[in-house]
Design a protein around this motif. Structure first.
Motif, PDB file in Angstrom:
ATOM      1  N   SER A 193       1.013  -3.286 -10.079  1.00  0.00           N
ATOM      2  CA  SER A 193       0.803  -1.940 -10.616  1.00  0.00           C
ATOM      3  C   SER A 193      -0.298  -1.936 -11.682  1.00  0.00           C
ATOM      4  O   SER A 193      -0.627  -2.982 -12.250  1.00  0.00           O
ATOM      5  N   ASP A 218      -0.575  -1.637  -5.982  1.00  0.00           N
ATOM      6  CA  ASP A 218       0.579  -1.262  -5.177  1.00  0.00           C
ATOM      7  C   ASP A 218       1.827  -1.496  -6.016  1.00  0.00           C
ATOM      8  O   ASP A 218       1.735  -1.749  -7.218  1.00  0.00           O
ATOM      9  N   ILE A 219       2.979  -1.456  -5.393  1.00  0.00           N
ATOM     10  CA  ILE A 219       4.236  -1.593  -6.138  1.00  0.00           C
ATOM     11  C   ILE A 219       4.341  -2.954  -6.827  1.00  0.00           C
ATOM     12  O   ILE A 219       4.786  -3.046  -7.968  1.00  0.00           O
ATOM     13  N   ASP A 256      -7.131   1.316  -3.198  1.00  0.00           N
ATOM     14  CA  ASP A 256      -6.013   0.449  -2.825  1.00  0.00           C
ATOM     15  C   ASP A 256      -5.890  -0.778  -3.734  1.00  0.00           C
ATOM     16  O   ASP A 256      -5.281  -1.778  -3.367  1.00  0.00           O
TER      17      ASP A 256
END
Length: 187
Positions: free
Chosen positions: A150, A146-147, A143
């Motif tokens: 990146s 994320d968007i 994790d």
């Protein structure tokens, strides 16, 4: 005096030797011809101008620093790759004093885009390798990205610090490596 150079590689090696010994500003058709022991016309058989000679020499140095190391980049963690990049930059900095700061300024105004393109090509290859190594690193937290954060943005961030270190002549990677470990690695 020889009248014919046996290869473009010999010319580039002579050019790189001149840079090591006298700096980037020492490169011109006459100085390289003299270093190769050939006529000026022989150099023109391979390079149409000083700027083409300088561009090919710059490209050869970037390639030497990052592509001819003998160490495959996919065999290591992202942190190891960053340490390797710092080490190669340090070696290049020592082998070619002043090269990193001066090479883009050695082109005339109309030739600057060519010099900048060579630098961009070299840097793009480094960025692609960094991203590939990051994506293959099994120690990266699942994790970690994320968007909004990146892998591409992370690599750009790390690369900007790498370039800043290069400009400063600071090749101690320990702070950056620690930041990487804390940001993206499993505990």
């Amino acid at each position: 005096m020889n009248t014919v150079v046996t290869s473009k590689e010999i010319i580039l090696e002579a050019s790189k030797k001149l840079i090591r010994e006298e700096g980037l500003n020492s490169i011109n058709i006459r100085s390289v011809a003299s270093a190769c022991g050939v006529s000026v016309g022989s150099i023109y058989n391979y390079f149409d101008s000083k700027s083409e000679l300088v561009a090919a020499t710059v490209e050869s140095i970037w390639s030497e620093i990052f592509h001819n190391s003998g160490r495959p980049f996919v065999c290591c963690s992202f942190v190891e790759y960053i340490e390797w990049l710092f080490e190669n930059l340090k070696k290049g900095y020592q082998k070619y004093p002043g090269f990193f700061a001066l090479h883009s300024m050695n082109f005339s105004q109309e030739e600057k885009p060519r010099g900048q393109q060579l630098m961009q090509n070299s840097w793009q290859a480094i960025l692609q390798n960094m991203l590939l190594v990051l994506q293959k690193d099994v120690l990266v937290k699942p994790d970690a990205f994320d968007i909004s954060f990146s892998p591409e943005k992370f690599v750009d961030f790390i690369f900007s610090h790498l370039i800043a270190a290069l400009v400063r002549g600071d090749f101690d990677s320990s702070t950056l490596v620690e930041m990487i470990r804390r940001s993206i690695y499993l505990s």
